[in-house]
Design a protein around this motif. Structure first.
Motif, PDB file in Angstrom:
ATOM      1  N   LYS A 191     -13.726  56.881 -10.506  1.00 25.95           N
ATOM      2  CA  LYS A 191     -13.803  57.546 -11.814  1.00 25.95           C
ATOM      3  C   LYS A 191     -15.057  57.089 -12.556  1.00 25.95           C
ATOM      4  N   GLN A 192     -15.514  55.880 -12.258  1.00 21.51           N
ATOM      5  CA  GLN A 192     -16.717  55.333 -12.892  1.00 21.51           C
ATOM      6  C   GLN A 192     -17.971  55.606 -12.056  1.00 21.51           C
ATOM      7  N   GLY A 193     -17.816  56.343 -10.971  1.00 25.05           N
ATOM      8  CA  GLY A 193     -18.956  56.689 -10.128  1.00 25.05           C
ATOM      9  C   GLY A 193     -19.338  55.621  -9.132  1.00 25.05           C
ATOM     10  N   LYS A 194     -18.401  54.722  -8.821  1.00 24.79           N
ATOM     11  CA  LYS A 194     -18.695  53.635  -7.895  1.00 24.79           C
ATOM     12  C   LYS A 194     -17.719  53.642  -6.725  1.00 24.79           C
ATOM     13  N   THR A 195     -18.200  53.184  -5.569  1.00 22.87           N
ATOM     14  CA  THR A 195     -17.319  52.929  -4.434  1.00 22.87           C
ATOM     15  C   THR A 195     -16.911  51.454  -4.454  1.00 22.87           C
ATOM     16  N   LEU A 196     -15.931  51.086  -3.640  1.00 25.31           N
ATOM     17  CA  LEU A 196     -15.570  49.674  -3.535  1.00 25.31           C
ATOM     18  C   LEU A 196     -16.725  48.861  -2.972  1.00 25.31           C
ATOM     19  N   TYR A 197     -17.528  49.473  -2.116  1.00 22.35           N
ATOM     20  CA  TYR A 197     -18.697  48.775  -1.577  1.00 22.35           C
ATOM     21  C   TYR A 197     -19.685  48.473  -2.710  1.00 22.35           C
ATOM     22  N   ASP A 198     -19.879  49.421  -3.620  1.00 26.47           N
ATOM     23  CA  ASP A 198     -20.757  49.192  -4.773  1.00 26.47           C
ATOM     24  C   ASP A 198     -20.258  48.015  -5.600  1.00 26.47           C
ATOM     25  N   VAL A 199     -18.963  47.975  -5.833  1.00 25.66           N
ATOM     26  CA  VAL A 199     -18.382  46.904  -6.643  1.00 25.66           C
ATOM     27  C   VAL A 199     -18.560  45.563  -5.934  1.00 25.66           C
ATOM     28  N   LEU A 200     -18.390  45.555  -4.630  1.00 23.46           N
ATOM     29  CA  LEU A 200     -18.578  44.315  -3.875  1.00 23.46           C
ATOM     30  C   LEU A 200     -20.004  43.798  -4.021  1.00 23.46           C
ATOM     31  N   GLN A 201     -20.983  44.690  -3.968  1.00 22.13           N
ATOM     32  CA  GLN A 201     -22.376  44.262  -4.144  1.00 22.13           C
ATOM     33  C   GLN A 201     -22.614  43.719  -5.551  1.00 22.13           C
ATOM     34  N   ASP A 202     -21.966  44.320  -6.535  1.00 22.01           N
ATOM     35  CA  ASP A 202     -22.057  43.814  -7.912  1.00 22.01           C
ATOM     36  C   ASP A 202     -21.493  42.393  -7.995  1.00 22.01           C
ATOM     37  N   LEU A 203     -20.381  42.169  -7.313  1.00 20.60           N
ATOM     38  CA  LEU A 203     -19.764  40.838  -7.340  1.00 20.60           C
ATOM     39  C   LEU A 203     -20.662  39.812  -6.650  1.00 20.60           C
ATOM     40  N   TYR A 204     -21.295  40.198  -5.553  1.00 21.35           N
ATOM     41  CA  TYR A 204     -22.232  39.290  -4.888  1.00 21.35           C
ATOM     42  C   TYR A 204     -23.391  38.932  -5.821  1.00 21.35           C
ATOM     43  N   ALA A 205     -23.921  39.942  -6.499  1.00 21.53           N
ATOM     44  CA  ALA A 205     -25.046  39.702  -7.408  1.00 21.53           C
ATOM     45  C   ALA A 205     -24.658  38.766  -8.554  1.00 21.53           C
ATOM     46  N   THR A 206     -23.388  38.845  -8.962  1.00 20.92           N
ATOM     47  CA  THR A 206     -22.914  38.038 -10.089  1.00 20.92           C
ATOM     48  C   THR A 206     -22.514  36.632  -9.670  1.00 20.92           C
ATOM     49  N   TYR A 207     -21.807  36.519  -8.554  1.00 22.74           N
ATOM     50  CA  TYR A 207     -21.176  35.242  -8.201  1.00 22.74           C
ATOM     51  C   TYR A 207     -21.812  34.528  -7.016  1.00 22.74           C
ATOM     52  N   GLY A 208     -22.710  35.201  -6.293  1.00 23.46           N
ATOM     53  CA  GLY A 208     -23.329  34.599  -5.118  1.00 23.46           C
ATOM     54  C   GLY A 208     -22.948  35.347  -3.860  1.00 23.46           C
ATOM     55  N   HIS A 209     -23.823  35.272  -2.863  1.00 23.61           N
ATOM     56  CA  HIS A 209     -23.620  36.025  -1.624  1.00 23.61           C
ATOM     57  C   HIS A 209     -22.805  35.181  -0.635  1.00 23.61           C
ATOM     58  N   PHE A 210     -21.509  35.218  -0.819  1.00 30.49           N
ATOM     59  CA  PHE A 210     -20.602  34.494   0.064  1.00 30.49           C
ATOM     60  C   PHE A 210     -20.497  35.218   1.408  1.00 30.49           C
TER      61      PHE A 210
END
Length: 585
Positions: A447-466
């Motif tokens: 609904k926000q124009g994002k896939t789960l993969y997009d969200v995962l990349q956002d989380l990596y950018a925020t918290y580190g590339h685990f």
């Protein structure tokens, strides 16, 4: 040929493998079909089938199907059931009269073994509540709690190959038994010297007397209503056009998941037709395990046809869930358990924060081999985190403890091996709960124009590339068990001090209950229960862990890193894995 009585007089537990084999071959309680299989065994097969009694461990037992003391069959299942019945009887009349709930999955002989358990337990005057068709492990856990039963048993080998089956035991809280009561139960099972001597009453007789009761759809309805309560957002906050593909991989989740998604308003659900029906041979996959990317092959084919947003797979007893989503190139990629756990956790916590329902004393439980990715996210939301040993029973034990103390409110529990829990009405990992929340997260972000993969990349950018990986070696039989024991022994006696150029800072030995600082030799005590696990912490936040599987003839090696970019993490992980496995070999 010697008679069964002749052989038994030698002392059943002390005879040589060949005498135990002959005892089974001569015994009138072993049916002719099993005797034919015994006669066809090679010397090596005979040794493996009889060199020990199939171990009843802290989580129950699991093994290859076939005749023999080291195999899953009606005789060894009867022995385990007899031990459980004696265990409950000795707890007193109040415990015994609460009864035992029994479920089974779609594997070979699962229904037969379930009836054997019911007959054996019922013979002791203990009421039995039996599901009439294959049902999931999480619903069994739910049923134990809903019925107020003293214990539960589910016949399953989870995601193992088709030649395996198993038996898992649950306590009155709906969780697999923690170490102390489990060890007590093991003594009862081991006290049953001869599984061939047991003669329970007939199923029909026990059913007629009311000791065996078949469960109806009321439990199914109550379970699905509970699962539906894990929803976090309103229907108008989700994209109603989300395209979903689902497969139960020939297991038990087909009916409950399709009904659940329909109840929650998801209309665009495509099921993998070839895998919807229970099939003990799992004929369309090499392994019915959503951890294996190959298990998604048919689902991906369907996903391309319907232009799906998300693909979901559950294992045969529906306690593990895998997710596959489109990456930045538009191709489907299977997420790891750590990635799915981080995504679902982030969605859950962010929704609760937005809704004002995030408690101040919330807690996340994860295992020692699960990525610190989720811990980093939880800390950002002010949620406490505690590690447990591998095995969801330890997460369940902590949930119980937090409820009793009131110190924490459980929010989420997960492990890297694709197990997740949101609502503690179940006390084991629950793939059906996880499917619903993963689908909801995908619909919300779409609904926000994002896939789960997009969200995962956002989380990596925020918290580190685990990044994490798992490497396993399989060693079957007596020689394999000895080889795995030698690997652990060698690493204890000569622990590595440098791995892939990184200094080893700490070594944890959960069997000894110690944490050793490598540079100084200083030793501190660990608070977790004893377990045959070693974990090494390296410079730069990297780590690795060695653990023999409790349910398979495997030794598992876990590795994790966190770097500033995806490329750096991938490279560092590969170097560390390669170097450590060279040390092992």
């Amino acid at each position: 040929m010697q008679t069964a009585d002749d052989i038994h007089k030698k002392g059943w537990n002390s005879v040589l493998t060949i005498d135990t084999y002959q005892y089974w071959l001569a015994h009138n309680k072993v049916d002719e079909q099993d005797k034919q299989l015994l006669r066809k065994m090679t010397e090596r097969e005979r040794e493996d089938a009889f060199y020990r009694t199939l171990e009843f461990g802290t989580g129950g037992m699991r093994g290859e199907l076939g005749p023999g003391t080291n195999r899953m069959n009606v005789y060894t299942v009867r022995k385990a059931s007899e031990g459980l019945a004696q265990f409950l009887v000795d707890k007193g009349a109040d415990a015994a009269k609460k009864g035992v709930a029994i479920a089974y999955d779609s594997r070979h002989q699962s229904d037969v073994f379930a009836r054997v358990v019911a007959e054996t337990v019922g013979t002791h005057g203990i009421p039995v509540y039996l599901f009439p068709t294959p049902h999931s492990t999480p619903e069994l856990s739910f049923a134990v709690r809903k019925l107020g039963a003293a214990a539960g048993i589910v016949i399953t080998a989870s995601h193992n190959p088709p030649e395996y089956n198993g038996l898992k035991v649950y306590g009155d809280d709906g969780a697999q038994l923690p170490p102390d009561p489990a060890e007590e139960l093991i003594t009862y099972v081991n006290a049953v010297e001869d599984e061939l001597s047991l003669q329970p009453k007939l199923f029909a007789e026990l059913q007629e007397s009311g000791l065996i009761r078949m469960l109806d759809s009321a439990i199914d309805q109550a379970y699905l209503q509970m699962v539906q309560n894990v929803e976090q957002c309103q229907a108008n906050e989700r994209d109603s056009e989300l395209q979903i593909v689902f497969t139960p991989l020939h297991g038990t989740a087909g009916r409950p998941v399709t009904k659940l998604l329909a109840n929650c308003g998801y209309e665009n659900v495509t099921t993998v037709a070839e895998q919807m029906q229970p099939d003990p041979n799992f004929s369309t996959v090499d392994l019915p395990n959503p951890e294996e990317p190959a298990a998604f092959k048919l689902a991906i084919d369907y996903g391309e046809r319907v232009n799906a947003d998300i693909l979901l797979a559950t294992d045969p007893d529906a306690d593990r869930m895998g997710v596959c989503v489109r990456n930045d190139k538009g191709k489907f990629t299977v997420l790891t358990g750590n990635q799915t756990g981080a995504l679902v956790l982030y969605y859950l916590l962010s929704q609760k924060k937005a809704n004002g329902t995030l408690p101040e004393n919330g807690i996340l439980y994860k295992t020692i081999v699960t990525s610190p990715f989720g811990e980093t996210i939880a800390n950002q939301f002010g949620v406490s985190v505690e590690d447990t040993l591998t095995g969801f029973k330890f997460i369940a034990e902590n949930i119980k403890r937090s409820e009793q103390s009131g110190q924490h409110t459980f929010l989420f529990g997960y492990e890297e091996s694709y197990g997740y829990l949101i609502d503690p009405a179940v006390r084991d990992k629950d793939a059906i709960q996880a499917v619903l929340l993963a689908v909801e997260a995908a619909a919300y972000y779409k609904k926000q124009g994002k896939t789960l993969y997009d969200v995962l990349q956002d989380l990596y950018a925020t918290y580190g590339h685990f990044r994490e990986t798992l490497h396993s070696i399989t060693r079957k039989g007596k020689e394999g068990a000895e080889e795995i024991a030698q690997i652990l022994r060698s690493l204890r006696e000569n622990p590595p001090t440098v791995i892939a150029g990184r200094e080893v800072l700490f070594a944890e030995d959960y069997n000894q209950g110690t944490r050793t600082e490598i540079a100084t030799g200083e030793v501190t005590a660990l608070t977790l229960p004893a377990s045959n696990v070693l974990k090494f912490y390296l410079a730069g936040g990297a780590w690795c862990c060695v653990r023999p599987s409790g349910t398979e003839p495997k030794c598992k090696f876990y590795f994790g890193v966190c770097e500033e970019s995806s490329e750096e993490s991938d490279s560092a992980l590969a170097r560390m894995t390669e170097h450590f496995m060279r040390i092992v070999q």
